[in-house]
Design a protein around this motif. Structure first.
Motif, PDB file in Angstrom:
ATOM      1  N   GLU A 507       6.756  58.611  14.831  1.00 55.52           N
ATOM      2  CA  GLU A 507       8.148  58.910  15.204  1.00 55.52           C
ATOM      3  C   GLU A 507       9.066  57.739  14.848  1.00 55.52           C
ATOM      4  O   GLU A 507      10.214  57.938  14.425  1.00 55.52           O
ATOM      5  N   MET A 508       8.561  56.511  14.988  1.00 57.02           N
ATOM      6  CA  MET A 508       9.395  55.331  14.718  1.00 57.02           C
ATOM      7  C   MET A 508       9.716  55.184  13.230  1.00 57.02           C
ATOM      8  O   MET A 508      10.818  54.771  12.861  1.00 57.02           O
ATOM      9  N   VAL A 509       8.767  55.535  12.354  1.00 58.15           N
ATOM     10  CA  VAL A 509       9.010  55.347  10.913  1.00 58.15           C
ATOM     11  C   VAL A 509       9.950  56.403  10.345  1.00 58.15           C
ATOM     12  O   VAL A 509      10.311  56.332   9.156  1.00 58.15           O
ATOM     13  N   GLN A 510      10.356  57.354  11.148  1.00 60.12           N
ATOM     14  CA  GLN A 510      11.347  58.331  10.678  1.00 60.12           C
ATOM     15  C   GLN A 510      12.726  57.691  10.553  1.00 60.12           C
ATOM     16  O   GLN A 510      13.616  58.261   9.916  1.00 60.12           O
ATOM     17  N   TYR A 511      12.899  56.511  11.158  1.00 67.77           N
ATOM     18  CA  TYR A 511      14.167  55.789  11.071  1.00 67.77           C
ATOM     19  C   TYR A 511      13.985  54.602  10.119  1.00 67.77           C
ATOM     20  O   TYR A 511      13.172  53.700  10.381  1.00 67.77           O
ATOM     21  N   ASP A 512      14.717  54.589   9.039  1.00 67.04           N
ATOM     22  CA  ASP A 512      14.555  53.535   8.022  1.00 67.04           C
ATOM     23  C   ASP A 512      14.714  52.141   8.597  1.00 67.04           C
ATOM     24  O   ASP A 512      14.029  51.200   8.183  1.00 67.04           O
ATOM     25  N   ASP A 553       7.156  54.009   0.950  1.00 71.57           N
ATOM     26  CA  ASP A 553       8.406  54.481   0.365  1.00 71.57           C
ATOM     27  C   ASP A 553       9.550  53.508   0.678  1.00 71.57           C
ATOM     28  O   ASP A 553      10.380  53.204  -0.184  1.00 71.57           O
ATOM     29  N   LYS A 554       9.578  52.999   1.897  1.00 72.78           N
ATOM     30  CA  LYS A 554      10.619  52.047   2.302  1.00 72.78           C
ATOM     31  C   LYS A 554      10.496  50.741   1.524  1.00 72.78           C
ATOM     32  O   LYS A 554      11.494  50.154   1.066  1.00 72.78           O
ATOM     33  N   LEU A 555       9.259  50.263   1.328  1.00 73.53           N
ATOM     34  CA  LEU A 555       9.034  49.027   0.589  1.00 73.53           C
ATOM     35  C   LEU A 555       9.456  49.170  -0.869  1.00 73.53           C
ATOM     36  O   LEU A 555      10.062  48.270  -1.453  1.00 73.53           O
TER      37      LEU A 555
END
Length: 559
Positions: A507-512, A553-555
């Motif tokens: 749930e936390m990684v849904q926020y960039d 994906d964020k990295l």
């Protein structure tokens, strides 16, 4: 509703008018006793009839009186409905303030006085004259005094007339409540005549009564039925049942025992000893039924729920009894069909009120929170049933019992349930997250607390980025991400706990904006380890894989 072949009280009044017969004072006294008894009961349930009149009182075959048409109290919340439904000719028994659409329990007392006056004037006036008199009394009390002097001189006692004067006070502030009427000697005698427990008179067990055979369910239940109106007899048999109902032999008698116990509770609701024993018996039966998968329609019904709630309302200051009632409701919640019934019965509001009042009583807190968690089954009505104050009440329980694992575990579970149903407001997210982190830090080794707290955090983060930020920000000894890692190290071999940790991270990684902090604290490595360790657990693998993809994906995007 059940059928009443004798019809309503108005039919009897009309018959008396036609035959020029009067109501005997003994019949009126019986009527007063039963009506005061009924109104006291209704007031305890916060029910105001609002349209009490002779057509809304029906007679049983033994000439007992029953208040009917209680749906009116629902419709009278709407002034337009009242104007449409209740014609001017039907308003003769309505209190002066009710004519201005202002109601209280005292409005029903005025109506009762009007009905009694209708009964007393059967030979002195015709029906039209009586109806006109009732309208005039609302304007000037002297109209009442004139007719009472006539009635007292010919047919009725001064005490009865004095009771009418108390009921028919134009100013509701001067009017007696039903509970206040009970203390009047004449009313007390009326209550004795109708056998009401409000009279304070208790029947004694006859000397010739043969006591039930110990260990024999048939004998005990027959004794309860024979002497159902004698408090002493019911207490005696409940002591027998308290011992027997904990055994498997009671399974065959669950419906009969339940019905007898509920009857005793409702008949003798003011007897503390009886109510406590009755709750214990019902607890034994519910535990046995759940243990042996017995889905009894009597035990797991609104009859039991209503009786328990009535007991809680009648003894709202006795913590020992309230604890028993809350525990019973929690046990009953183990049956799938009970949750929705208890919501409609107002059970949630009663549990929250009890929890708020006795938030420092650990037994009440454990039982209430356990029951509240079960009652979220009905998703359509849960949010409305819980109300905006529920989260604050449960949060205060955790704060008061932060170091008590047995309280914190069900309380975290209740918060999780509230969060799932959207019962928390935006301004409650941050304080709730901090409270759950405190619970995690305090009970890092406790499986139940850890699991429930992470479930609650995951559901909060799902709807609020603020909740996610609050977890990653530094807080006292450590931030939330460090606490997550500590929790994993403590419970790395427990798939249930590990799954809830993975759920929160997902749930936390849904926020960039939170991903970078998670990566910086080696969360990616922890997830990789979890994925390999629990490779056979599809749910854990799915959650970790999805979270790792988000991090990668964020990295990539940040480069």
């Amino acid at each position: 509703m059940e059928y009443f072949p004798l019809g309503n009280l108005l039919a009897v009044i009309k018959s008396k008018h036609q035959n020029k017969e009067k109501f005997g004072e003994m019949m009126i006294r019986k009527f007063i006793g039963q009506m005061v008894d009924a109104l006291v009961y209704m007031n305890k349930q916060n029910i105001i009839h609002r349209n009490l009149k002779s057509t809304n009182i029906v007679l049983t075959e033994d000439f007992s009186f029953v208040i009917a048409d209680l749906r009116v109290q629902m419709e009278m919340n709407d002034e337009m409905k009242v104007k449409i439904r209740i014609k001017d000719g039907s308003k003769s028994c309505m209190a002066p303030e009710a004519m201005e659409f202002t109601f209280s329990a005292k409005s029903d007392i005025w109506s009762l006085g009007c009905i009694i006056l209708e009964m007393m004037t059967c030979t002195a006036m015709n029906q039209e004259e009586t109806a006109l008199l009732l309208q005039k009394i609302r304007q000037d009390v002297h109209n009442l005094e004139n007719i009472l002097q006539t009635l007292q001189a010919t047919d009725y006692s001064e005490d009865l007339c004095q009771v009418l004067r108390m009921m028919l006070k134009i100013n509701p502030n001067d009017r007696k409540t039903a509970k206040e009427l009970v203390a009047i000697p004449y009313i007390k005698e009326c209550l004795v005549i109708c056998g009401s427990p409000l009279s304070g008179f208790k029947k004694k067990l006859p000397h010739h009564a043969e006591l039930p055979q110990e260990g024999n369910f048939e004998s005990i239940l027959e004794f309860m039925q024979t002497y159902r109106d004698i408090e002493e007899a019911q207490i005696l048999t409940l002591y027998y049942l308290d011992e027997l109902s904990a055994g498997q032999d009671a399974l065959s008698y669950i419906p009969d025992i339940t019905q007898s116990v509920i009857c005793a509770m409702k008949t003798h609701v003011d007897c503390l000893e009886l109510e406590m024993k009755a709750c214990r018996v019902l607890q034994h039966l519910a535990c046995q039924a759940l243990l042996h998968n017995v889905d009894d329609k009597t035990l797991f019904s609104d009859l039991v729920t209503d009786a328990v709630l009535e007991t809680m309302r009648s003894h709202s200051t006795n913590e020992e009894l309230l604890s028993l009632c809350c525990r019973l409701l929690m046990i009953l919640s183990g049956n799938d069909g009970v949750a929705e019934m208890k919501q409609t019965a107002g059970c949630i509001s009663d549990l929250l009120r009890t929890l708020k009042t006795f938030s420092r009583n650990r037994d009440i807190c454990i039982s209430c929170c356990g029951a509240l968690w079960s009652l979220v089954e009905n998703k359509a009505s849960a949010k409305k049933a819980f109300g905006a104050d529920a989260a604050r009440i449960i949060a205060s329980v955790i704060q008061s019992h932060l170091h008590d694992e047995e309280v914190v575990e069900p309380a975290c579970c209740a918060l999780w349930a509230l969060s799932l149903q959207g019962c928390l407001t935006e301004d409650q997210y941050e304080i709730t997250v901090l409270l759950l982190l405190d619970a995690l830090r305090t009970h890092l080794e406790k499986h139940g607390v850890i699991k429930n707290a992470y479930l609650a955090l995951a559901s909060l983060v799902r709807v609020s980025e603020l909740a996610a930020f609050r977890i990653i920000l530094p807080y006292t000894e450590s931030d939330g991400v460090t606490l997550i890692a500590d929790s994993y190290r403590q419970h790395c071999d427990d798939p249930d706990v590990v799954e809830t940790i993975c759920m929160l991270i997902f749930e936390m990684v849904q926020y960039d904006n939170t991903v970078e902090e998670l990566v910086s604290q080696n969360t990616k490595e922890m997830l990789t380890e979890i994925k390999m360790k629990f490779a056979s657990n599809e749910e854990i693998v799915s959650l970790t894989a999805a979270s790792l993809v988000k991090m990668e994906d964020k990295l990539v995007r940040s480069k």
